[in-house]
Design a protein around this motif. Sequence first.
Motif, PDB file in Angstrom:
ATOM      1  N   PRO A  81       0.403  -1.273   0.389  1.00  0.00           N
ATOM      2  CA  PRO A  81       0.189   0.162  -0.108  1.00  0.00           C
ATOM      3  C   PRO A  81       1.135   1.319  -0.381  1.00  0.00           C
ATOM      4  O   PRO A  81       0.178   2.571  -0.357  1.00  0.00           O
ATOM      5  CB  PRO A  81      -1.119   0.135   0.841  1.00  0.00           C
ATOM      6  N   TRP A  82       2.037   1.154   0.846  1.00  0.00           N
ATOM      7  CA  TRP A  82       2.683   2.321   0.161  1.00  0.00           C
ATOM      8  C   TRP A  82       3.811   2.898  -0.722  1.00  0.00           C
ATOM      9  O   TRP A  82       3.569   3.592  -1.365  1.00  0.00           O
ATOM     10  CB  TRP A  82       3.735   2.759   1.314  1.00  0.00           C
ATOM     11  N   THR A 126      -9.790  10.797  -2.011  1.00  0.00           N
ATOM     12  CA  THR A 126     -10.070  10.457  -0.590  1.00  0.00           C
ATOM     13  C   THR A 126      -9.929   9.272  -0.240  1.00  0.00           C
ATOM     14  O   THR A 126      -9.658   8.956   0.714  1.00  0.00           O
ATOM     15  CB  THR A 126     -11.213  10.967  -0.103  1.00  0.00           C
ATOM     16  N   GLU A 127     -10.182   8.744  -0.919  1.00  0.00           N
ATOM     17  CA  GLU A 127     -10.371   7.105  -1.008  1.00  0.00           C
ATOM     18  C   GLU A 127      -9.045   6.537  -0.952  1.00  0.00           C
ATOM     19  O   GLU A 127      -8.247   5.367  -0.084  1.00  0.00           O
ATOM     20  CB  GLU A 127     -11.053   6.427  -1.956  1.00  0.00           C
ATOM     21  N   ILE A 128      -7.797   7.034  -1.661  1.00  0.00           N
ATOM     22  CA  ILE A 128      -6.077   7.012  -1.269  1.00  0.00           C
ATOM     23  C   ILE A 128      -5.507   6.768  -0.143  1.00  0.00           C
ATOM     24  O   ILE A 128      -4.957   5.716   0.468  1.00  0.00           O
ATOM     25  CB  ILE A 128      -5.216   6.719  -3.197  1.00  0.00           C
ATOM     26  N   HIS A 129      -5.960   8.113   0.802  1.00  0.00           N
ATOM     27  CA  HIS A 129      -5.902   8.456   1.620  1.00  0.00           C
ATOM     28  C   HIS A 129      -6.110   7.375   2.273  1.00  0.00           C
ATOM     29  O   HIS A 129      -5.475   6.781   3.048  1.00  0.00           O
ATOM     30  CB  HIS A 129      -6.710   9.937   1.856  1.00  0.00           C
ATOM     31  N   GLU A 134      -5.611   3.383   6.673  1.00  0.00           N
ATOM     32  CA  GLU A 134      -5.723   2.367   7.205  1.00  0.00           C
ATOM     33  C   GLU A 134      -4.781   0.975   7.747  1.00  0.00           C
ATOM     34  O   GLU A 134      -5.099   0.175   7.933  1.00  0.00           O
ATOM     35  CB  GLU A 134      -7.246   2.001   6.763  1.00  0.00           C
ATOM     36  N   ALA A 135      -3.679   0.866   6.226  1.00  0.00           N
ATOM     37  CA  ALA A 135      -3.283  -0.134   5.898  1.00  0.00           C
ATOM     38  C   ALA A 135      -1.664   0.519   7.509  1.00  0.00           C
ATOM     39  O   ALA A 135      -0.318  -0.749   7.736  1.00  0.00           O
ATOM     40  CB  ALA A 135      -1.949   0.230   4.767  1.00  0.00           C
TER      41      ALA A 135
END
Length: 207
Positions: A81-82, A126-129, A134-135
Amino acid sequence: MSGRKAQAARNDELILQAARAVFTADPGAPIAAVAERAGVGISALYRRYPSKEALLQKLCGDGLKLYIEVTERALAEEGDPWEAFAGYLRGIVDADTNSLTIKLAGTFQPTEELGHYAMRASALATEIHRRTVEAGVLRPDLTTADIALLLEQIASIRVGDERRISELRHRHLALMMDALRLPPARRELPGPAVTDEELSSRWWTGS
């Protein structure tokens, strides 16, 4: 495409490239400066874009679509995710959509279509943030607005030619990302640092 259509497409690309260069340097520049830089007649430009406002709307619409494309591509990544988030930031810096925001925001009337693109871009950001927080790899106190302003700061770097500008932007992006990541990272920064000579050269016109 036929010869005439192909020429029209080439002219349109030249006009858009010239408009981006002209208006990000000087938002108040006349539309004639775009025609001159593109090497096309003013009548050819007006046939495609009847006003400066129409040209600005097209530029910013293309910028929003590019932002959406970069963000959707990052969200499609199913690996680390990073790394997906870092790829998103690098893609936005390469696309240089924030230069349009810095220079052109508030200089023309947005259309309904631009409003839809902006809403889509905001939802994706907003979704990728959300996914990255959350990861557990992105500072949770960082907002999407913070990220937007940080990217605008990166876009404001203009030292040297296009290659050097890109190099310095990615160097400072890497520094910024180390401050955003959890746990905090400290990697070797890409590219050489800006020199005093490069900074001072911006004050000289060469005359």
